[in-house]
Design a protein around this motif. Structure first.
Motif, short mmCIF file in Angstrom:
data_model
loop_
_atom_site.label_atom_id
_atom_site.label_comp_id
_atom_site.label_asym_id
_atom_site.label_seq_id
_atom_site.Cartn_x
_atom_site.Cartn_y
_atom_site.Cartn_z
N GLN A 128 3.69 16.21 13.39
CA GLN A 128 3.07 17.52 13.59
C GLN A 128 2.55 17.56 15.02
O GLN A 128 1.85 16.65 15.46
N TYR A 129 2.88 18.61 15.73
CA TYR A 129 2.55 18.72 17.15
C TYR A 129 1.88 20.04 17.45
O TYR A 129 2.13 21.05 16.78
N LYS A 130 1.06 20.05 18.48
CA LYS A 130 0.40 21.28 18.92
C LYS A 130 1.44 22.25 19.48
O LYS A 130 1.38 23.45 19.25
N MET A 131 2.41 21.70 20.22
CA MET A 131 3.50 22.50 20.79
C MET A 131 4.81 21.74 20.62
O MET A 131 4.81 20.51 20.69
N ILE A 132 5.89 22.46 20.40
CA ILE A 132 7.20 21.84 20.37
C ILE A 132 7.80 22.02 21.76
O ILE A 132 8.12 23.13 22.17
N ASN A 133 7.93 20.92 22.47
CA ASN A 133 8.51 20.93 23.81
C ASN A 133 9.24 19.61 24.01
O ASN A 133 9.37 18.81 23.09
N SER A 134 9.73 19.38 25.19
CA SER A 134 10.50 18.16 25.44
C SER A 134 9.67 16.91 25.19
O SER A 134 10.17 15.92 24.66
N GLY A 135 8.40 16.93 25.54
CA GLY A 135 7.54 15.77 25.33
C GLY A 135 7.35 15.45 23.86
O GLY A 135 7.38 14.28 23.46
N SER A 136 7.16 16.47 23.05
CA SER A 136 6.96 16.23 21.62
C SER A 136 8.25 15.75 20.97
O SER A 136 8.23 14.91 20.06
N LEU B 192 2.05 26.30 12.58
CA LEU B 192 2.26 24.91 12.21
C LEU B 192 3.58 24.45 12.81
O LEU B 192 4.64 25.00 12.50
N ASN B 193 3.53 23.48 13.70
CA ASN B 193 4.72 22.96 14.37
C ASN B 193 5.03 21.58 13.82
O ASN B 193 4.36 20.60 14.16
N VAL B 194 6.02 21.51 12.98
CA VAL B 194 6.39 20.27 12.33
C VAL B 194 7.85 19.96 12.65
O VAL B 194 8.71 20.84 12.61
N VAL B 195 8.11 18.71 12.97
CA VAL B 195 9.47 18.23 13.19
C VAL B 195 9.70 17.13 12.16
O VAL B 195 8.84 16.27 11.97
N ILE C 162 10.63 13.97 22.47
CA ILE C 162 10.80 12.58 22.90
C ILE C 162 9.88 11.67 22.07
O ILE C 162 10.30 10.61 21.61
N ASP C 163 8.64 12.09 21.84
CA ASP C 163 7.71 11.32 21.01
C ASP C 163 8.26 11.17 19.59
O ASP C 163 8.22 10.09 19.01
N PHE C 164 8.80 12.25 19.05
CA PHE C 164 9.35 12.21 17.69
C PHE C 164 10.56 11.27 17.62
O PHE C 164 10.68 10.48 16.68
N LEU C 165 11.44 11.34 18.60
CA LEU C 165 12.60 10.44 18.61
C LEU C 165 12.18 8.98 18.74
O LEU C 165 12.81 8.09 18.15
N ASP C 166 11.10 8.73 19.47
CA ASP C 166 10.56 7.37 19.55
C ASP C 166 10.06 6.90 18.18
O ASP C 166 10.23 5.74 17.81
N LYS C 167 9.43 7.81 17.40
CA LYS C 167 8.99 7.46 16.05
C LYS C 167 10.17 7.08 15.16
O LYS C 167 10.10 6.13 14.39
N ILE C 168 11.26 7.83 15.28
CA ILE C 168 12.46 7.52 14.50
C ILE C 168 13.00 6.16 14.92
O ILE C 168 13.36 5.34 14.07
#
Length: 50
Positions: A26-34, A8-11, A36-42
């Motif tokens: 929640q992401y399939k993989m934690i990487n730079s793309g995920s 379970l990959n949760v940020v 960046i997506d999370f920071l955009d949500k914030i």
């Protein structure tokens, strides 16, 4: 999957003065793309609060 367990990959980010305003993803993989997506949500959350 490792050892028949699902990973379970949760940020999550919380505001210390307001825990109900948490942002999580929640992401399939934690990487730079995920990240960046999370920071955009914030950013979207705080842009709508102004």
């Amino acid at each position: 999957m490792t050892d028949n367990r699902i990973r379970l990959n949760v940020v999550e980010a919380i505001e210390l003065n307001n825990f109900s305003n948490a942002v999580a993803g929640q992401y399939k993989m934690i990487n730079s793309g995920s990240i960046i997506d999370f920071l955009d949500k914030i950013k979207q959350r705080y842009d709508t609060q102004k």
